[in-house]
Design a protein around this motif. Sequence first.
Motif, PDB file in Angstrom:
ATOM      1  N   SER A  13      14.104 -10.701 -14.127  1.00 51.52           N
ATOM      2  CA  SER A  13      12.905 -11.519 -13.912  1.00 51.52           C
ATOM      3  C   SER A  13      12.983 -12.665 -14.918  1.00 51.52           C
ATOM      4  N   GLN A  37      16.276 -13.021  -8.344  1.00 49.15           N
ATOM      5  CA  GLN A  37      15.727 -12.055  -9.298  1.00 49.15           C
ATOM      6  C   GLN A  37      15.834 -10.657  -8.683  1.00 49.15           C
ATOM      7  N   LYS A  41       8.552 -10.200 -10.782  1.00 47.05           N
ATOM      8  CA  LYS A  41       7.235  -9.578 -11.009  1.00 47.05           C
ATOM      9  C   LYS A  41       6.116 -10.446 -10.463  1.00 47.05           C
ATOM     10  N   ARG A  43       1.607 -10.575 -10.029  1.00 49.01           N
ATOM     11  CA  ARG A  43       0.436 -10.147 -10.806  1.00 49.01           C
ATOM     12  C   ARG A  43       0.049  -8.727 -10.443  1.00 49.01           C
ATOM     13  N   LYS A 108       0.242 -18.040   1.675  1.00 48.13           N
ATOM     14  CA  LYS A 108       0.668 -18.255   0.283  1.00 48.13           C
ATOM     15  C   LYS A 108       2.088 -18.811   0.244  1.00 48.13           C
TER      16      LYS A 108
HETATM   17  C1  BTN Z   1       1.832 -13.584  -8.053  1.00 49.60           C
HETATM   18  O1  BTN Z   1       1.406 -14.345  -7.184  1.00 49.60           O
HETATM   19  O2  BTN Z   1       1.568 -12.377  -8.042  1.00 49.60           O
HETATM   20  C2  BTN Z   1       2.666 -14.161  -9.184  1.00 49.60           C
HETATM   21  C3  BTN Z   1       4.105 -14.308  -8.781  1.00 49.60           C
HETATM   22  C4  BTN Z   1       4.972 -14.927  -9.860  1.00 49.60           C
HETATM   23  C5  BTN Z   1       6.431 -14.956  -9.465  1.00 49.60           C
HETATM   24  C6  BTN Z   1       7.279 -15.705 -10.446  1.00 49.60           C
HETATM   25  S1  BTN Z   1       8.936 -15.931  -9.878  1.00 49.60           S
HETATM   26  C7  BTN Z   1       9.414 -16.508 -11.446  1.00 49.60           C
HETATM   27  C8  BTN Z   1       8.711 -15.638 -12.464  1.00 49.60           C
HETATM   28  N1  BTN Z   1       9.486 -14.441 -12.741  1.00 49.60           N
HETATM   29  C9  BTN Z   1       8.861 -13.336 -12.316  1.00 49.60           C
HETATM   30  O3  BTN Z   1       9.315 -12.182 -12.413  1.00 49.60           O
HETATM   31  N2  BTN Z   1       7.668 -13.646 -11.769  1.00 49.60           N
HETATM   32  C10 BTN Z   1       7.424 -15.083 -11.822  1.00 49.60           C
END
Ligand code: BTN
Length: 240
Positions: A13, A37, A41, A43, A108
């Motif tokens: 990530s 990735q 991750k 939220r 989204k």
């Molecule tokens: C969401 O909408 O839940 C948030 C998503 C965030 C994704 C980005 S991709 C780059 C960065 N690295 C991750 O593991 N997550 C964020």
Amino acid sequence: FCREIHFLSTVDSTNEEVRRRAEQRAPHGSVYVAEQQTRGKGRLGRSWFSAPGTGLYFSLLLYPEKIHSAPSSFTLLAGLAVCRAIRALTNCPAMIKWPNDIVIGPKKICGILAERSLTPLGQAFIALGIGINVNAGVFPDELQKKCSSLFLETGKKQNRAALFLQTLSCLDKLYSQPEAPIADYAALCVTLGREICYSRENQILLGKAIQILPNGELLVLRSDGREEVVSSGEVSVQGI
Ligand code: BTN
């Protein structure tokens, strides 16, 4: 602000990469962008679909100054930057769904994950992660109804590098402004003025989103007539 851009082919990530690099005292404004990735991750403990080659997955390492220090204020800046960059390059009517989604119509296109932590030496840092669905043509079944990509919205493959650089440039401008760009954010926020459903301590509440506060929090007029500040969590907008 000072910046190094690191390109990675595969990473667990990019937010985790920021955490590792912060521990090695990488400079403020370092950016880590990955082609793929393996454990992207989202939220609220969710995962982020991060197929190779079609999306933009990147994170910035920021050592916050006081005025910007709540993670929600970084989410706000990043949301506005992505929205402006998408509009500038594609003409798509991208909007922000508070706090951290960029949507086109009901779907989204981008998610933002701002995580605040401390280095082993006790210095605060933010991993500001941005994931944009750029050229994906299909999504896993469970995402198909909710998500779209710039390719699906425009019918054209989009240039990921151009979008990446434009987003960084928008973010740079916003970050250097002394005041939080609340009015600009509010103008692009689909949540404001709408009836919303939100959760607090396992309760589901109803209210109307009435204002974005300077630190990025949302002021809600509850159905019982009281005002409440919502700082994070799950919010669904009626009709979207
Ligand atoms: C969401 O909408 O839940 C948030 C998503 C965030 C994704 C980005 S991709 C780059 C960065 N690295 C991750 O593991 N997550 C964020």
